[in-house]
Design a protein around this motif. Sequence first.
Motif, short mmCIF file in Angstrom:
data_model
loop_
_atom_site.label_atom_id
_atom_site.label_comp_id
_atom_site.label_asym_id
_atom_site.label_seq_id
_atom_site.Cartn_x
_atom_site.Cartn_y
_atom_site.Cartn_z
N CYS A 80 0.85 -1.18 0.00
CA CYS A 80 0.00 0.00 0.00
C CYS A 80 0.89 1.24 0.00
CB CYS A 80 -0.89 0.00 1.25
SG CYS A 80 -1.88 1.49 1.47
N GLY A 81 0.57 2.20 -0.86
CA GLY A 81 1.28 3.47 -0.87
C GLY A 81 0.26 4.61 -0.86
N TYR A 82 0.36 5.50 0.12
CA TYR A 82 -0.67 6.54 0.23
C TYR A 82 -0.09 7.88 0.66
CZ TYR A 82 -0.56 5.79 5.33
OH TYR A 82 -0.17 5.69 6.63
N GLU A 83 -0.91 8.91 0.48
CA GLU A 83 -0.54 10.27 0.85
C GLU A 83 -1.19 10.62 2.19
OE1 GLU A 83 -0.61 13.03 -2.78
OE2 GLU A 83 -1.94 11.38 -3.37
N PRO A 84 -0.41 10.72 3.27
CA PRO A 84 -1.00 10.97 4.59
C PRO A 84 -1.69 12.32 4.72
CG PRO A 84 1.40 11.05 4.68
CD PRO A 84 1.04 10.51 3.34
N ARG A 85 -1.35 13.28 3.84
CA ARG A 85 -2.04 14.57 3.89
C ARG A 85 -3.47 14.44 3.39
NH1 ARG A 85 -2.43 17.17 -1.01
NH2 ARG A 85 -1.39 16.11 -2.75
N ILE A 86 -3.74 13.38 2.61
CA ILE A 86 -5.09 13.12 2.09
C ILE A 86 -5.77 12.02 2.90
CG2 ILE A 86 -6.42 12.31 0.09
CD1 ILE A 86 -4.23 13.56 -1.68
N ALA A 87 -5.09 10.90 3.06
CA ALA A 87 -5.64 9.76 3.81
C ALA A 87 -5.27 9.93 5.30
CB ALA A 87 -5.09 8.45 3.27
N THR A 88 -5.97 10.82 5.97
CA THR A 88 -5.69 11.16 7.36
C THR A 88 -6.37 10.17 8.32
OG1 THR A 88 -7.63 12.57 7.46
CG2 THR A 88 -5.57 13.60 6.75
N HIS A 89 -6.06 10.32 9.61
CA HIS A 89 -6.75 9.50 10.61
C HIS A 89 -8.24 9.82 10.65
CE1 HIS A 89 -3.34 7.40 12.10
NE2 HIS A 89 -2.73 8.46 12.59
N GLU A 90 -8.58 11.08 10.38
CA GLU A 90 -9.99 11.48 10.35
C GLU A 90 -10.72 10.76 9.22
OE1 GLU A 90 -7.73 14.17 12.69
OE2 GLU A 90 -7.43 13.64 10.57
N ILE A 91 -10.06 10.62 8.08
CA ILE A 91 -10.65 9.90 6.95
C ILE A 91 -10.82 8.42 7.29
CG2 ILE A 91 -10.22 9.13 4.56
CD1 ILE A 91 -11.19 11.99 4.71
N PHE A 92 -9.84 7.86 8.00
CA PHE A 92 -9.94 6.47 8.44
C PHE A 92 -11.16 6.29 9.34
CE2 PHE A 92 -8.70 3.12 11.57
CZ PHE A 92 -8.66 2.05 10.70
N VAL A 125 3.86 7.48 2.12
CA VAL A 125 3.99 6.38 3.09
C VAL A 125 3.70 5.02 2.46
CG1 VAL A 125 3.02 5.39 5.21
CG2 VAL A 125 3.48 7.85 5.07
N LEU A 126 4.53 4.04 2.81
CA LEU A 126 4.32 2.64 2.40
C LEU A 126 3.86 1.84 3.61
CD1 LEU A 126 7.51 1.96 0.22
CD2 LEU A 126 5.29 2.89 -0.49
N ILE A 145 8.20 -2.04 -4.25
CA ILE A 145 8.64 -0.76 -3.68
C ILE A 145 9.04 0.20 -4.79
CG2 ILE A 145 10.43 0.33 -2.25
CD1 ILE A 145 10.23 -2.18 -0.42
N GLY A 146 9.65 -0.33 -5.86
CA GLY A 146 10.03 0.51 -6.99
C GLY A 146 8.84 1.17 -7.65
N LYS A 147 7.75 0.41 -7.82
CA LYS A 147 6.53 0.97 -8.41
C LYS A 147 5.94 2.04 -7.50
CE LYS A 147 3.25 0.70 -11.62
NZ LYS A 147 3.49 0.93 -13.05
N SER A 148 6.01 1.80 -6.20
CA SER A 148 5.51 2.78 -5.23
C SER A 148 6.32 4.06 -5.29
CB SER A 148 5.55 2.19 -3.82
OG SER A 148 4.83 0.99 -3.75
N MET A 149 7.65 3.91 -5.42
CA MET A 149 8.54 5.08 -5.51
C MET A 149 8.22 5.92 -6.74
SD MET A 149 10.65 4.92 -3.00
CE MET A 149 11.55 3.84 -1.91
#
Length: 207
Positions: A80-92, A125-126, A145-149
């Motif tokens: 899983c690779g995500y953007e923590p500024r978008i996928a926040t704890h509030e969104i969770f 974040v991975l 990991i390369g694809k995530s990068m």
Amino acid sequence: MAITVRKASEVDIDFIAQALLESSRGGKKIGLFDLVFNTSDNETLLANLKRLALTSTKSYCHFSNFFIALSDGMIAGTICGYEPRIATHEIFSKALEEIGFDETYHERIAAYLLCEGEVDNKTFVLDFMLIKPEFKSLDVFKELIGKSMLTARLKGYRKVQTAIEIGSVENEMIYKKLGFEVMDEKRSEYYREQFDRPGIMRLQMIL
């Protein structure tokens, strides 16, 4: 063994749920989602995780954040690779609410929250990596990991970070071989009591 990597889709939901469960447990009897859903029944957990990964609210557990590694057409692993500024704890929390769970889980995961590091908005974040035992090789990890990068770079990120439990020697060695360096670690006796591990280590790579 030729490895290809593609974006996950809804057809991969069973494997994604398995990855969420197994990676969060990390070989332990209990993991984060056991506490979030207040059960250790695998069937119930997998059903809840499948629903969580399919919510209209796109939390960091959403299937669209995952990549799938294939070997000769067979699923070999995922990350899983995500953007923590978008996928926040509030969104969770909102995604959990969508499937019928309220925020009382915060109390049950207090030990985890003590050791969780803060991630800035400039970091990708991975998480939730799972490789099937029969496909475990550095090549599979490297391709995932390369694809995530690549995705992180295309989105404008220059830092990629992951977190593992202190004592997860195999995962630590793999990330270090692929260029990650230890950033910090947080230890807690409360965490050890609950999860039988000292705490959480964060590793980072500058792109």
